[in-house]
Design a protein around this motif. Structure first.
Motif, short mmCIF file in Angstrom:
data_model
loop_
_atom_site.label_atom_id
_atom_site.label_comp_id
_atom_site.label_asym_id
_atom_site.label_seq_id
_atom_site.Cartn_x
_atom_site.Cartn_y
_atom_site.Cartn_z
N PHE A 1 47.01 -24.86 55.79
CA PHE A 1 47.48 -26.22 56.36
C PHE A 1 47.69 -25.87 57.84
O PHE A 1 47.39 -26.78 58.69
N VAL A 2 48.34 -24.93 58.17
CA VAL A 2 49.07 -24.50 59.57
C VAL A 2 47.93 -24.37 60.35
O VAL A 2 47.86 -24.78 61.70
N VAL A 3 46.88 -23.56 60.06
CA VAL A 3 45.72 -23.18 60.73
C VAL A 3 44.90 -24.20 61.09
O VAL A 3 44.30 -24.49 62.38
N PHE A 4 44.44 -25.06 60.00
CA PHE A 4 43.82 -26.35 60.40
C PHE A 4 44.60 -27.27 61.17
O PHE A 4 43.94 -28.07 61.97
N LEU A 5 45.99 -27.41 61.04
CA LEU A 5 46.43 -28.25 61.80
C LEU A 5 46.82 -27.75 63.33
O LEU A 5 46.42 -28.68 64.19
N SER A 6 46.60 -26.58 63.53
CA SER A 6 46.50 -25.81 64.79
C SER A 6 45.41 -26.43 65.91
O SER A 6 45.27 -26.12 66.85
N GLU A 7 44.34 -26.64 64.87
CA GLU A 7 43.10 -27.08 65.79
C GLU A 7 43.29 -28.21 66.45
O GLU A 7 42.36 -28.65 67.43
N PHE A 8 44.26 -29.05 66.23
CA PHE A 8 44.64 -30.33 66.76
C PHE A 8 46.00 -30.56 67.39
O PHE A 8 46.12 -31.35 68.17
N VAL A 9 46.67 -29.25 67.48
CA VAL A 9 47.97 -29.20 68.23
C VAL A 9 47.99 -28.15 68.95
O VAL A 9 47.85 -27.10 68.67
N THR A 10 48.53 -28.29 70.36
CA THR A 10 48.81 -27.38 71.41
C THR A 10 50.17 -27.11 71.46
O THR A 10 50.51 -26.12 72.03
N GLU A 11 51.20 -27.94 71.09
CA GLU A 11 52.58 -27.85 71.17
C GLU A 11 53.21 -26.96 69.90
O GLU A 11 52.33 -26.21 69.34
N ASP A 12 54.33 -26.85 69.92
CA ASP A 12 55.08 -26.35 68.86
C ASP A 12 54.78 -26.82 67.41
O ASP A 12 55.17 -27.89 67.17
N VAL A 13 54.11 -26.01 66.61
CA VAL A 13 53.28 -26.47 65.31
C VAL A 13 54.73 -26.81 64.47
O VAL A 13 54.45 -27.80 63.61
N GLU A 14 55.55 -25.86 64.40
CA GLU A 14 56.55 -25.97 63.37
C GLU A 14 57.46 -27.57 63.37
O GLU A 14 57.98 -27.93 62.29
N ASN A 15 57.37 -28.04 64.57
CA ASN A 15 58.09 -29.16 64.58
C ASN A 15 57.22 -30.50 65.00
O ASN A 15 57.59 -31.76 65.19
N PHE A 16 56.05 -30.19 64.69
CA PHE A 16 54.86 -31.48 65.19
C PHE A 16 54.95 -32.57 63.99
O PHE A 16 55.01 -31.83 62.81
#
Length: 499
Positions: free
Chosen positions: A313-328
């Motif tokens: 989930f985190v890896v596939f989310l990071s494809e669309f998020v350049t900021e702090d993933v854990e608080n996105f």
């Protein structure tokens, strides 16, 4: 008598280690006054901190179930926010009773400082978005819940998901840029050479290309570039077809116990990371785990599987998020993007579990065999540690069960797990076979600390709370190198492996 003690070792009890009765004051010198010198003494004086209170069952019964398909994926049951404690009430097998506390608490000051906290990403200062997206009341309820758990050291905020790239330092070096170019070249070819891709992935995958690389290495996407979009479209539609067909049955008599356990476990998944406490994310995890469980009746849902969704989930989310993933705030993404992340996480987790499903069938024979293999391996590579465990009556199942059941996810920060899985997906049988050697190398890493403990209680507490919070990609790289050395020496040498 010994059997009876073991049976009662992790039995439910209203009292939890570290939690003082309301009508008494803590006595700080109790632990020093008497140490348990054997498993039996430890068992008689220890209760199961994984157990949950009965009120959670009552909360669950009164919870309104979410709809089968998300409406913008913005709404979820508020009960999820009230159940944010880590660990699990392992009810599926005797080995679950041996899983011990690994609970974490966070200081209120850390939450208050989120408003002014900044991070340096690729040389740029990026303000944390937690103050804009986290609900104040949910944070407060989380802290109140965690305050009832056994006290542990404050976890520093360096333990973030995405504070490092594939080589362990935010600035991209010339070597890293060269590696990234090589990955892009392989991925852009009409037919990706998967063997070459595995070779380059073994030492870590650059963050920019990790999502597509994981899809390819897991077998979810074909090597042929022209077919990828069609396959993605078909598989994503197939997954949401399962949702339409099966998810409503979670209230049926046959499946309600499965859904109940999933519903209880989800808030315990990485409870200190705000991302996983968002209602939209918890609903995603519930759907993924429920659909997987009913499509795999041989094992069904087993506690621990919930952890295996998070890296994907985190890896596939990071494809669309350049900021702090854990608080996105995931609900801020377009609905189609959320659906794609959910479907891809489901299929890649399914591919992983296909190779280790015997870990989760009745009596979990896969885990039992792997723990026994670890014991045999350690007895060969470090006889001092092996004899030390025997002397103080420490059984491998008491600490290594969780290492196998959760693939070391409870022992390592999530960023380290993602780096570890880069190599697992590059290795042939990485999750089912190479993981054994990683566990052996991980145990030997703490040789000095283990041999310095001279009582059962100290050994078990060390092994269940190993200090890896500051670990990064450098430490994981060294661990993998040692695991590869052990595999090279012992995997094809049965006479060295067995007594």
């Amino acid at each position: 008598m010994a059997t009876e003690n073991r049976i009662h070792f992790w039995r439910r009890n209203a009292k939890v280690p570290g939690r003082y009765p309301k009508d008494t004051t803590p006595k700080l010198n109790n632990l020093k006054s008497k140490k348990a010198s054997s498993f039996h003494e430890f068992a008689r004086s220890t209760n199961d901190a994984w157990d949950i209170d009965d009120e959670e069952d009552e909360d669950f019964l009164g919870t309104q179930l979410p709809s089968s398909l998300p409406s913008g994926m913005h709404s979820a049951s508020s009960q999820n926010q009230q159940q944010q404690n880590q660990g699990g009430d392992t009810e599926t097998g005797v080995s679950h009773r041996l899983e011990a506390p690994n609970l974490q608490a966070q200081n209120l000051q850390d939450v208050q400082e989120e408003d002014t906290e900044c991070e340096h990403v690729n040389g740029k200062v990026v303000k944390s978005s937690s103050d804009a997206h986290l609900n104040t009341s949910s944070v407060r309820s989380t802290l109140q819940k965690q305050n009832t758990l056994p006290a542990r050291p404050i976890i520093p905020l360096v333990a973030r998901i995405s504070d490092q790239n594939a080589s362990g330092a935010p600035p991209m070096t010339v070597r890293e840029k060269s590696r990234l170019d090589k990955f892009k070249q392989l991925l852009a070819s009409p037919n990706t050479d998967l063997e070459e891709l595995r070779k380059h992935s073994w030492s870590g995958i650059p963050r920019e290309v990790r999502p597509i690389t994981w899809r390819l290495l897991s077998g979810y996407l074909p090597a042929n570039k022209e077919r990828r979009e069609l396959v993605l479209k078909r598989k994503r539609e197939e997954y949401f077809g399962f949702i339409e067909q099966y998810y409503h049955s979670r209230t049926d008599e046959h499946y309600k116990d499965t859904y109940r356990q999933i519903h209880i476990d989800i808030p315990r998944t990485n409870p200190l990371i705000p991302l996983f406490q968002q209602p939209a994310v918890q609903e995603v995890f519930e759907r993924i785990l429920f659909i997987w469980a009913i499509r795999h009746p041989a094992s069904g849902y087993v506690q621990g599987i919930n952890d295996l969704v998070t890296p994907f989930f985190v890896v596939f989310l990071s494809e669309f998020v350049t900021e702090d993933v854990e608080n996105f705030e995931v609900a801020a993404l377009p609905l189609d993007t959320q659906r794609n992340i959910e479907a891809d996480s489901f299929w890649c987790m399914s591919k992983l579990l296909d190779g280790i499903q015997d870990n989760y069938t009745f009596a979990q024979p896969g885990i039992q065999n792997k723990v026994k293999a670890l014991e045999e391996l350690v007895s060969r590579i470090d006889e001092d540690i092996h004899n030390h465990f025997k002397r103080y009556e420490v059984e491998y199942l008491q600490f290594a069960f969780r290492w196998m059941n959760n693939l070391l996810m409870r022992e390592l920060p999530l960023r380290c797990t993602i780096r570890l899985w880069d190599t697992y997906q590059a290795e042939a049988e990485g999750f089912s076979h190479f993981h054994l050697y990683v566990c052996a190398a991980f145990l030997i890493e703490w040789r000095k600390e283990i041999l310095s403990m001279v009582d059962f209680q100290g050994l078990l507490m060390l092994l269940q709370n190993l200090p890896t919070i500051h670990w990064g990609n450098e430490e994981v790289g060294l661990l993998l190198a040692e695991a590869y050395r052990l595999k090279y020496m012992f995997a094809d040498a049965p006479s060295h492996y067995k007594r």
